[in-house]
Design an enzyme around this catalytic site. Structure first.
Site, PDB file in Angstrom:
ATOM      1  CE  LYS A  85      -1.267   1.122   3.872  1.00 62.53           C
ATOM      2  NZ  LYS A  85      -1.739   1.593   5.180  1.00 62.53           N
ATOM      3  CB  THR A  86       3.540   2.445   2.233  1.00 67.42           C
ATOM      4  OG1 THR A  86       2.733   2.100   3.354  1.00 67.42           O
ATOM      5  CG2 THR A  86       4.194   3.782   2.504  1.00 67.42           C
ATOM      6  CG  ASP A 140      -2.057   5.424   4.449  1.00 62.75           C
ATOM      7  OD1 ASP A 140      -2.630   4.421   3.968  1.00 62.75           O
ATOM      8  OD2 ASP A 140      -0.976   5.369   5.045  1.00 62.75           O
ATOM      9  CD  GLU A 141      -3.692   2.728   7.838  1.00 62.24           C
ATOM     10  OE1 GLU A 141      -4.670   1.933   7.715  1.00 62.24           O
ATOM     11  OE2 GLU A 141      -2.542   2.350   8.117  1.00 62.24           O
ATOM     12  CD  GLN A 185      -4.648  -3.601   7.818  1.00 64.77           C
ATOM     13  OE1 GLN A 185      -3.773  -3.118   8.513  1.00 64.77           O
ATOM     14  NE2 GLN A 185      -4.475  -3.864   6.533  1.00 64.77           N
ATOM     15  NE  ARG A 217       0.281  -4.935  11.192  1.00 66.38           N
ATOM     16  CZ  ARG A 217       0.042  -4.406  10.001  1.00 66.38           C
ATOM     17  NH1 ARG A 217       0.855  -3.531   9.482  1.00 66.38           N
ATOM     18  NH2 ARG A 217      -1.021  -4.772   9.315  1.00 66.38           N
TER      19      ARG A 217
END
Length: 706
Positions: A31-32, A217-218, A248, A587
């Site tokens: 994503k980043t 983002d998010e 998430q 993670r």
DNA sequence: GAGTTATGTTTTTTT
DNA sequence: AACATAACTC
């Protein structure tokens, strides 16, 4: 521009620059990478001016990482891109147009503690019993209303009960006090830009024209205000790219609504949707576990995470005897990893609540494993630091009554309840701030101090100003003459604060008080300013979001802890806990341990907890069970390898610890030393003669010339 | 008004 | 269990 290192979906997400775009990005799906490549693509290929790009994240950590990655690709021109958190972006707008909102330039930002203090103060004035009405509850009601775009006036419509009525009254006074003190709370940082834009459409248009390309983002964590703010600004060009994963979404407690992501297609006409389902982060085994867990949630878009990565080692489930055994187990495994040459930086221990960190921390200490705790002990929450900052805030904005009340009698200068009451009355009668009500009496001494500091502040560097505050206020002198361990620790903390201001100056050149105050209001974690040493990371699952580690331990996977006790009665809340667990699991890149303790003592009472339902949801074939017996044989926790028996200590000795730095011995109990360290470390119990402890500090305390 | 003692609260997560 | 705030005494 070469996009060969992207897969087809990632590529599409990068080059679909025009119009609304929703990228549903599973955990670890790059994503980043997409966000940063997309920014680079806009600038390099589409020749978009860097200043026309707005990228918004939720946490400082995420913003910082995005900046670093963009700078890596684009070089220094990347600094022109507006990459900020929602709150800092809001602050940016407010700072440009404070006057149109009725504020004065030198407004202050109250942190959550300050706004709670304000609620309490108001309740006292209204003669409301804090036993019946919990100030925290009321403060959070006010906050969630503000985050839903409801001000006190709007709240009036929802008043039914006697309780609502009281909340309404407090809400009104709270708004008034904030405004009269020329101060904002955290929620205002999001809310006021919206108020501004509604009032001044032309201004809104300026921002719409400026930010032609917007990236969020998010997105699953946006609340109502954030949702509206981004919708407004993107309304002209509609080049809005939101990235997120409803699986998430873990911030509903502050109003986040994952439906914002589910409804994106409806809210933005002709939106394109791209799914990133390929996971690059984790092994197949870890991904299996994550999928096993999240599939039990009903509220989600169907996504199917897969990976090319190898199967990797099995995820381990360890059932500890109690929380100490849990900590020992983790420490033992980490020791093994380090022995194998794995870096501490690649290891993380995740927990549901900050309270769980303590026992882990003790075990890490005793084994001499370097670690850092993210976000638990807020440096800025220490009394002496808050006092110092309150001085700075009052210097900046004297009519900030909350901060003024905090320090008017710090150090003690004979200004007590009676004086304050008189001041308040005078202020009320003449419609003045407390500060402006000071005309004589003992309190004039305080006012003179502030006046003097105010007159000098523009001619001094930040660090010089801090020094002057400590001198003129008498804070330093009081602590020096106290000659207690606690006072010395406080002095050390103030010294640490001074290090931060110096760092600031080194990085940013001459920085104004205003600039500094705004910055530290939004970045509460001192760790963010420091270069991280090589250390194992301890943090909550919430703070781990967006991060990844080779080796991850999730501890406290018990009913009542994770899922948290407060969520057990509500299906929605359980689903959020499950998403949180999903975040935790994903993670991990290479190895993952899931741990629960059968017996746990927390806050003085012992509970026998069942293993978390989330562990139960994992297919047996995906777990490897480790038995409790192993640990007692293999752990070398109590052996004396590291102990120098000949070392002699007495209370009051100065010691230097490899990890925690300078400290004083404050107690000796058999082989255990109690040592008070400075800064964020506080009081620790350590083994006498442990090789990491050395006597003396090597140099004398800075007391005289801090 | 200051210092001491007692009581209560915290402990979900963050800007 | 630890800490902060409130209540109480001097």
């Amino acid at each position: 521009m070469n996009l060969d290192n992207l897969n087809e979906q990632q590529k599409k997400a990068t080059i679909t620059t025009e119009g609304p775009l929703l990228v549903l990005a599973g955990a670890g799906s790059g994503k980043t990478k997409v966000l940063t490549t997309r920014i680079a693509y806009l600038i390099k290929e589409k020749k978009v001016n860097p200043g026309s790009i707005l990228a918004i994240t939720f946490t400082n950590k995420a913003a910082k990482e995005m900046k670093e990655r963009v700078v890596n690709i684009l070089g220094q021109s990347a600094h022109e891109i507006q990459i900020s958190t929602f709150h800092s972006f809001g602050l940016l707008i407010i700072r440009e147009h404070y006057d149109k909102l009725g504020y004065k330039r030198n407004f202050t930002i109250l942190d959550s503690d300050d706004s709670l203090t304000m609620v309490k103060k108001i309740m006292r004035e209204l003669n409301l019993d804090t036993q019946i009405y919990n100030p925290k509850t009321i403060r959070s009601i006010i906050s969630s209303n503000k985050n839903a775009m409801i001000d006190s006036k709007g709240y009036e419509k929802f008043v039914y009960t006697e309780f609502d009525k009281k909340v309404f009254e407090i809400f009104k006074k709270y708004e008034k006090s904030l405004f009269e003190g020329n101060s904002l709370d955290f929620d205002d940082l999001l809310l006021l830009p919206l108020v501004l834009f509604k009032k001044e459409p032309l201004l809104l248009e300026q921002y719409q024209l400026k930010y032609k390309y917007i990236l969020i983002d998010e997105y699953q964590d946006t609340n109502e205000v954030q949702y509206l703010l981004t919708k407004m600004i993107s309304d002209k060009y509609k080049n809005i790219c939101v990235v997120g994963d409803e699986s998430q979404s873990i911030y509903s407690f502050r109003g986040a609504n994952y439906r914002n992501i589910l409804n994106f297609e409806k809210d933005y006409k002709n939106a394109e949707i791209i799914l990133l389902e390929k996971n690059y982060r984790s092994t197949q085994n870890i991904l299996n576990v994550a999928n096993n867990i999240i599939k039990n949630n009903t509220q989600k878009k169907d996504k199917n995470l897969w990976t090319d990565n190898e199967a990797g080692s099995k995820v381990v489930h360890y059932q500890a005897y109690n929380e100490k055994d849990e900590a020992l187990y983790v420490v033992e495994k980490i020791t093994n990893l380090i022995d194998k040459g794995i870096k501490e930086n690649d290891i993380a221990i995740l927990y549901r609540t900050n309270a769980q960190s303590r026992v882990i921390e003790e075990a890490m200490l005793k084994s001499n494993i370097p670690y850092k705790i993210v976000g638990s002990v807020y440096f800025y929450n220490r009394k002496e630091i808050k006092d110092l900052i309150a001085y700075l805030k009052v210097i900046h904005n004297p009519i900030d009554n909350i901060n003024l009340l905090r320090i008017i009698n710090v150090p003690r200068r004979g200004i007590g309840a009676k004086t304050i009451e008189n001041l308040s009355n005078h202020a009320y009668l003449h419609n003045l701030s407390l500060y402006d009500s000071i005309i004589d009496g003992k309190e004039i001494i305080f006012k003179n101090i502030i006046e003097e500091l105010r007159s000098k502040k523009d001619d001094l560097t930040l660090t010089e100003l801090v020094d002057l505050v400590l001198d003129k206020s008498g804070i330093r002198q009081e602590l020096i003459s106290e000659k207690t361990i606690e006072a010395d620790i406080r002095l050390e903390n103030l010294h640490e604060f001074r290090t931060i201001t110096k760092d600031f100056e080194e990085r940013n050149g001459i920085i104004s008080l205003e600039e500094f105050l705004y910055e530290i209001s939004l970045v509460a974690d001192v760790e963010e300013y420091k270069n991280k040493d090589n250390a194992v990371t301890l943090m909550t699952v919430h703070s781990a979001k967006g991060l990844e580690f080779e080796h991850v331990f999730i501890v406290g996977l018990e009913e009542g802890i994770f899922p948290h006790i407060n969520s057990i009665d509500s299906n929605d809340a359980i689903e959020e806990e499950r998403r949180l667990c999903y975040v935790a699991v994903t993670r991990a890149k290479k190895e993952l341990w899931l741990i629960n303790a059968r017996k746990r003592t927390l806050f003085g009472n012992t509970n026998f907890n069942l293993a978390s339902r989330f562990i139960g949801e994992i297919d047996d074939e995906n777990l490897e069970i480790e038995m409790v017996e192993n640990i007692f044989e293999s752990n070398n926790f109590n052996n004396n390898n590291n102990i120098d028996e000949s070392a002699e200590y007495s209370v009051g000795d100065k010691v230097n610890h490899d990890v925690f730095g300078k400290g004083y011995i404050v107690g000796i109990d058999g082989k255990v030393l109690t040592i008070a360290f400075s800064n964020q470390h506080g009081i620790k119990k350590l083994m006498k003669g442990h090789k990491s402890i050395k006597k003396g500090w090597g140099y004398e305390l800075f007391n005289k010339n801090i």
